[in-house]
Scaffold this motif. Structure first.
Motif, short mmCIF file in Angstrom:
data_model
loop_
_atom_site.label_atom_id
_atom_site.label_comp_id
_atom_site.label_asym_id
_atom_site.label_seq_id
_atom_site.Cartn_x
_atom_site.Cartn_y
_atom_site.Cartn_z
N TYR A 94 74.19 66.24 12.12
CA TYR A 94 75.29 66.83 12.87
C TYR A 94 74.75 67.82 13.88
O TYR A 94 74.13 68.81 13.50
CB TYR A 94 76.27 67.54 11.93
CG TYR A 94 77.14 66.58 11.16
CD1 TYR A 94 76.63 65.89 10.07
CD2 TYR A 94 78.46 66.33 11.55
CE1 TYR A 94 77.41 64.97 9.37
CE2 TYR A 94 79.25 65.42 10.86
CZ TYR A 94 78.72 64.74 9.79
OH TYR A 94 79.50 63.84 9.11
N VAL A 132 75.82 70.64 15.98
CA VAL A 132 77.00 71.51 15.98
C VAL A 132 76.73 72.67 16.93
O VAL A 132 75.79 73.44 16.72
CB VAL A 132 77.30 72.03 14.55
CG1 VAL A 132 78.58 72.84 14.55
CG2 VAL A 132 77.41 70.87 13.57
N TYR A 177 76.25 62.83 14.75
CA TYR A 177 77.63 63.26 14.99
C TYR A 177 77.56 64.56 15.77
O TYR A 177 76.67 65.36 15.56
CB TYR A 177 78.36 63.50 13.67
CG TYR A 177 78.30 62.30 12.75
CD1 TYR A 177 79.26 61.30 12.82
CD2 TYR A 177 77.25 62.17 11.84
CE1 TYR A 177 79.18 60.19 12.00
CE2 TYR A 177 77.17 61.05 11.01
CZ TYR A 177 78.13 60.07 11.09
OH TYR A 177 78.05 58.97 10.28
N ARG A 178 78.53 64.74 16.67
CA ARG A 178 78.55 65.99 17.45
C ARG A 178 79.85 66.73 17.26
O ARG A 178 80.92 66.14 17.38
CB ARG A 178 78.37 65.69 18.94
CG ARG A 178 76.96 65.26 19.24
CD ARG A 178 76.73 65.11 20.72
NE ARG A 178 75.44 64.43 20.92
CZ ARG A 178 75.07 63.87 22.06
NH1 ARG A 178 75.89 63.92 23.10
NH2 ARG A 178 73.90 63.28 22.14
N ILE A 179 79.72 68.02 16.96
CA ILE A 179 80.88 68.89 16.90
C ILE A 179 80.59 70.03 17.86
O ILE A 179 79.69 70.84 17.63
CB ILE A 179 81.11 69.43 15.47
CG1 ILE A 179 81.24 68.26 14.48
CG2 ILE A 179 82.35 70.30 15.42
CD1 ILE A 179 81.35 68.70 13.02
N THR A 180 81.31 70.05 18.98
CA THR A 180 81.05 71.07 20.01
C THR A 180 82.37 71.52 20.62
O THR A 180 83.38 70.83 20.48
CB THR A 180 80.19 70.50 21.16
OG1 THR A 180 81.02 69.65 21.97
CG2 THR A 180 79.01 69.68 20.65
N GLN A 192 87.20 73.77 19.40
CA GLN A 192 87.39 72.59 18.57
C GLN A 192 87.47 72.86 17.07
O GLN A 192 87.98 72.04 16.33
CB GLN A 192 86.23 71.61 18.82
CG GLN A 192 86.25 71.04 20.22
CD GLN A 192 87.45 70.14 20.44
OE1 GLN A 192 87.67 69.20 19.69
NE2 GLN A 192 88.27 70.46 21.42
N TYR A 193 86.93 73.97 16.63
CA TYR A 193 86.78 74.13 15.19
C TYR A 193 86.91 75.60 14.82
O TYR A 193 85.94 76.26 14.47
CB TYR A 193 85.39 73.61 14.79
CG TYR A 193 85.43 72.63 13.65
CD1 TYR A 193 85.70 71.28 13.87
CD2 TYR A 193 85.19 73.05 12.34
CE1 TYR A 193 85.72 70.38 12.82
CE2 TYR A 193 85.22 72.15 11.28
CZ TYR A 193 85.48 70.82 11.54
OH TYR A 193 85.50 69.92 10.50
N VAL A 228 82.31 74.31 9.19
CA VAL A 228 81.70 72.98 9.30
C VAL A 228 80.80 72.73 8.10
O VAL A 228 80.88 71.69 7.45
CB VAL A 228 80.88 72.84 10.61
CG1 VAL A 228 80.04 71.58 10.60
CG2 VAL A 228 81.80 72.85 11.83
#
Ligand SMILES: [Mg+2]
Ligand SMILES: [Zn+2]
Length: 227
Positions: free
Chosen positions: A95, A97, A117-120, A135-136, A153
């Motif tokens: 991930y 992040v 996977y990308r969480i940005t 986003q988070y 996360v």
């Protein structure tokens, strides 16, 4: 689902890249941001409003210029591609992040590769200056103020995979996440903060070193009990 031996969460700016591109780009466009960055690093300005202020100095109309700047200045830390490949070969989820913005990461890395996977956060360009679509957001028990909450996360990944989560990072944006990660690889400002708070971490300069160390964990999974 058989749990993976561990899950890897990596920061982008200053970790996957040698330079922090959020800092490089925003201070290149407006040198007044140097002082904001200093305040963020010394926790005199919280991350979320700090990031919003940094990007509010970037006119949306110059997007192509920003992308070119990031592509040109986004040199990757040694061993990154081999590290990604090793994780993919072992079926270990990766991930990326980042509290930084999607267009910066895309300009440097292109689209995600297999097993990534990308969480940005996302940049909004249809306003006169860049605004941020968060986003988070933080949720308790995170102490708050993250912008994009790595604390949340990591806890969600631990519960989803029922596996330990490794965090790789370099700075203030990783701090809250480092409180809940099962193992932390740290450099630069993050390693100073970990040292100051007597928290265990493993220093690193290249992704080769991280992979070498993690390979041991594949042979001895209970190694994580000592972080
Ligand atoms: Mg960073
Ligand atoms: Zn948070």
């Amino acid at each position: 689902m058989t749990p993976p031996p561990f899950v890897v969460v990596s920061d982008f700016d200053g970790t996957i890249t040698e330079k922090d591109l959020v800092v490089a780009l925003t201070t290149f466009v407006d040198p007044a941001n140097i002082e904001r960055v200093r305040q963020i690093n010394h926790r005199q300005l919280a991350l979320k409003p700090g990031l919003a202020q940094l990007f509010s100095t970037l006119p949306s109309s110059r997007r192509t210029e920003y992308e070119a700047f990031c592509a040109q200045n986004g040199r990757l830390r040694t061993g990154y591609h081999a590290f990604r490949q090793a994780l993919a070969d072992q079926g270990i989820p990766f991930y990326l992040v980042s509290n930084g913005l999607d267009f910066i990461i895309d300009a440097v890395l292109g689209p995600p590769t297999a097993g990534e996977y990308r969480i940005t956060n996302r940049a909004i360009f249809d306003t006169s200056v860049i605004t941020i679509d968060w986003q988070y957001p933080c949720e308790p028990p995170c102490p708050g103020g993250c912008g994009l909450c790595k604390h949340r996360v990591i806890r969600e990944l631990q519960s989803h995979y029922q596996a330990p989560v490794v965090l790789i990072g370099d700075g203030i944006t990783d701090w809250n996440g480092a409180q809940v990660a099962d193992r932390v690889y740290a450099r630069a400002r993050l390693s100073e903060m970990m040292t100051a708070h007597h928290m265990p971490y493993r220093p690193f300069d290249t992704f080769n070193e991280v992979w070498q160390d993690l390979s041991d964990a594949l042979a001895h999974p209970d190694i994580f009990q000592g972080r």
